[in-house]
Scaffold this motif. Structure first.
Motif, mmCIF file in Angstrom:
data_model
loop_
_atom_site.group_PDB
_atom_site.id
_atom_site.type_symbol
_atom_site.label_atom_id
_atom_site.label_comp_id
_atom_site.label_asym_id
_atom_site.label_seq_id
_atom_site.Cartn_x
_atom_site.Cartn_y
_atom_site.Cartn_z
ATOM 1 N N LEU A 201 3.690 -0.245 -2.172
ATOM 2 C CA LEU A 201 3.617 -0.901 -3.474
ATOM 3 C C LEU A 201 4.951 -1.537 -3.859
ATOM 4 C CD1 LEU A 201 1.537 1.705 -5.525
ATOM 5 C CD2 LEU A 201 0.766 -0.503 -4.656
ATOM 6 N N LEU A 202 6.037 -0.884 -3.493
ATOM 7 C CA LEU A 202 7.353 -1.409 -3.848
ATOM 8 C C LEU A 202 7.700 -2.668 -3.061
ATOM 9 C CD1 LEU A 202 9.549 1.825 -4.147
ATOM 10 C CD2 LEU A 202 9.160 0.139 -5.948
ATOM 11 N N LEU A 203 7.506 -2.617 -1.740
ATOM 12 C CA LEU A 203 7.954 -3.709 -0.883
ATOM 13 C C LEU A 203 6.921 -4.826 -0.744
ATOM 14 C CD1 LEU A 203 9.716 -1.664 1.951
ATOM 15 C CD2 LEU A 203 10.703 -2.627 -0.130
ATOM 16 N N ARG A 204 5.640 -4.453 -0.788
ATOM 17 C CA ARG A 204 4.541 -5.422 -0.658
ATOM 18 C C ARG A 204 4.639 -6.242 0.626
ATOM 19 N NH1 ARG A 204 4.229 -7.953 -6.701
ATOM 20 N NH2 ARG A 204 6.494 -7.828 -6.525
ATOM 21 N N ARG A 205 5.195 -5.627 1.664
ATOM 22 C CA ARG A 205 5.287 -6.223 2.990
ATOM 23 C C ARG A 205 4.951 -5.128 3.999
ATOM 24 N NH1 ARG A 205 5.268 -9.906 0.225
ATOM 25 N NH2 ARG A 205 6.596 -11.780 0.185
ATOM 26 N N SER A 206 3.949 -5.356 4.828
ATOM 27 C CA SER A 206 3.425 -4.275 5.656
ATOM 28 C C SER A 206 4.447 -3.738 6.651
ATOM 29 C CB SER A 206 2.168 -4.753 6.393
ATOM 30 O OG SER A 206 2.453 -5.891 7.196
ATOM 31 N N MET A 207 5.112 -4.597 7.417
ATOM 32 C CA MET A 207 6.045 -4.121 8.431
ATOM 33 C C MET A 207 7.273 -3.476 7.804
ATOM 34 S SD MET A 207 4.499 -4.521 11.163
ATOM 35 C CE MET A 207 5.843 -3.944 12.197
ATOM 36 N N ALA A 208 7.779 -4.070 6.735
ATOM 37 C CA ALA A 208 8.938 -3.481 6.057
ATOM 38 C C ALA A 208 8.580 -2.125 5.463
ATOM 39 C CB ALA A 208 9.449 -4.422 4.970
ATOM 40 N N ALA A 209 7.390 -2.006 4.876
ATOM 41 C CA ALA A 209 6.961 -0.732 4.292
ATOM 42 C C ALA A 209 6.727 0.310 5.377
ATOM 43 C CB ALA A 209 5.679 -0.947 3.479
ATOM 44 N N LEU A 210 6.187 -0.116 6.511
ATOM 45 C CA LEU A 210 5.953 0.812 7.623
ATOM 46 C C LEU A 210 7.255 1.458 8.071
ATOM 47 C CD1 LEU A 210 3.720 0.116 10.720
ATOM 48 C CD2 LEU A 210 6.049 0.923 11.028
ATOM 49 N N ALA A 211 8.266 0.620 8.350
ATOM 50 C CA ALA A 211 9.543 1.145 8.843
ATOM 51 C C ALA A 211 10.266 1.955 7.774
ATOM 52 C CB ALA A 211 10.423 -0.012 9.310
ATOM 53 N N THR A 212 10.225 1.481 6.538
ATOM 54 C CA THR A 212 10.932 2.174 5.465
ATOM 55 C C THR A 212 10.318 3.529 5.175
ATOM 56 O OG1 THR A 212 11.530 0.053 4.470
ATOM 57 C CG2 THR A 212 11.692 2.003 3.074
ATOM 58 N N ALA A 213 8.987 3.601 5.162
ATOM 59 C CA ALA A 213 8.312 4.877 4.882
ATOM 60 C C ALA A 213 8.656 5.915 5.944
ATOM 61 C CB ALA A 213 6.807 4.670 4.811
ATOM 62 N N ALA A 214 8.642 5.510 7.214
ATOM 63 C CA ALA A 214 8.988 6.445 8.288
ATOM 64 C C ALA A 214 10.440 6.892 8.178
ATOM 65 C CB ALA A 214 8.722 5.797 9.646
ATOM 66 N N ALA A 215 11.338 5.952 7.840
ATOM 67 C CA ALA A 215 12.750 6.299 7.714
ATOM 68 C C ALA A 215 13.001 7.236 6.535
ATOM 69 C CB ALA A 215 13.585 5.025 7.555
ATOM 70 N N VAL A 216 12.335 6.972 5.417
ATOM 71 C CA VAL A 216 12.497 7.835 4.243
ATOM 72 C C VAL A 216 11.978 9.240 4.542
ATOM 73 C CG1 VAL A 216 11.707 8.226 1.880
ATOM 74 C CG2 VAL A 216 12.470 5.959 2.578
ATOM 75 N N LEU A 217 10.858 9.320 5.242
ATOM 76 C CA LEU A 217 10.319 10.640 5.571
ATOM 77 C C LEU A 217 11.258 11.373 6.526
ATOM 78 C CD1 LEU A 217 7.848 12.423 5.017
ATOM 79 C CD2 LEU A 217 6.921 11.643 7.206
ATOM 80 N N GLY A 218 11.864 10.647 7.460
ATOM 81 C CA GLY A 218 12.842 11.274 8.347
ATOM 82 C C GLY A 218 14.027 11.829 7.582
#
Length: 333
Positions: A201-218
């Motif tokens: 919802l924040l980024l509204r870009r699928s690839m950017a959200a994919l990488a960011t979500a995984a990094a934040v969870l890490g």
């Protein structure tokens, strides 16, 4: 006039939950099929590991131990190595699942829908933004908890089957084994789902959200891992200078005790050695201490760490609803 009002009321009425569920399943069918395949394959591998592979490896270790120092004695080394490899792969798979959930939630569940405009189409079909977001959290959360919980349960069964029978079986306090056998992966996967939804919802870009979500969870897991030894009171084992530090479990800290009762970092770990004996004498050391978590702290540590992760998941979900309300105004009702 009556027909017009009836038609308008029908249009304004929120779509029933089964209709939204069917839409969600249709839209994310490839991801659901891929996830089901991962769970089934990993689960089958864990059943194989806890059954035939454990039996074969245990038998091979009996052969090896019976050989003693006889160089020409034969034993089934391939079974031992196969068990070790499959255990490593399946443990890694269980621990990777939360990151797959986070990446999917960020990249597809909300990121792709907001990027492509699919979400706007859903909102025009009598689905309010709040109901749309709730459907992206509730049903996937049930699937995530069930799938991750199943894999954790199977992993624990496989590890228990080898404990005490396979000489190279990992101890309970090996960190990969520790996490894969308890509730932390389930809570981490739910946190990954909520973080991924918020990131999309924040980024509204699928690839950017994919990488960011995984990094934040890490980063979240790293923080929990660092704090883990301090989430529950540790026990202290003391020992003589000749014995060195004792106590088996998750370490918290260790050192030497002085005659004044102070705790000092240990310059060495055995008073049996001349050099170490003189160094300890200069410190006026009387013994060693070790703070650690024994086996009976396993579930308290897991439950407290899981509680922290679930709190993060709840906060991320709340932030997602607030963000959606801010962007859509009164239409979130």
């Amino acid at each position: 006039m009556t027909a017009t009002l009836t038609a308008q009321a029908t249009t304004d009425r929120p779509a029933p939950a089964p209709r939204q569920l069917r839409w969600l399943l249709r839209l994310h069918r490839p991801a659901l099929l891929s996830g089901a395949a991962i769970v089934l394959l990993t689960g089958a591998a864990l059943l194989w590991l806890g059954g035939p592979l454990t039996d074969a490896s245990a038998a091979a270790w009996k052969q090896y131990n019976a050989c003693g120092f006889t160089p020409s004695c034969a034993y089934d080394q391939s079974s031992i190595l196969r068990y070790k490899d499959v255990y490593t792969y399946t443990t890694t798979a269980v621990l990777v699942v939360p990151f797959l959930v986070a990446a999917w939630a960020g990249g597809s569940l909300t990121g792709r829908e907001t990027e492509s405009g699919t979400v706007r189409l859903a909102w025009t079909q009598s689905v309010s933004p709040a109901r749309w977001l709730a459907s992206r959290l509730a049903f996937p959360a049930v699937l995530t908890a069930a799938a991750t919980g199943l894999l954790v349960w199977l992993h624990r069964l496989a590890w228990t089957a080898a404990d005490g029978r396979v000489d190279t079986a990992k101890p309970w306090y090996d960190f990969a084994t520790f996490y894969a056998n308890g509730t932390v992966p389930v809570a981490l996967a739910l946190a990954g789902l909520a973080v991924g939804v918020l990131t999309g919802l924040l980024l509204r870009r699928s690839m950017a959200a994919l990488a960011t979500a995984a990094a934040v969870l890490g980063a979240l897991w790293a923080a929990v891992h660092t704090a883990l030894p301090h989430l529950w009171p540790a026990v202290t084992a003391t020992s003589s200078l000749e014995d060195g530090p004792t106590g088996s479990g998750i370490p918290v800290g260790e050192g030497v005790l002085t005659a004044d009762g102070d705790r000092v970092a240990a310059p060495c770990h055995s008073g049996m050695m001349d050099g170490c004996r003189s160094t300890l004498a200069d410190l006026d050391a009387t013994g060693f201490y070790r703070d650690f978590h024994p086996a009976d702290h396993y579930w308290p540590l897991h439950l407290v760490a899981s509680g922290v992760l679930l709190l993060v998941a709840a906060l991320a979900a709340l932030a997602a609803f607030r963000l959606l309300r801010h962007r859509t105004g009164k239409t979130t009702g």
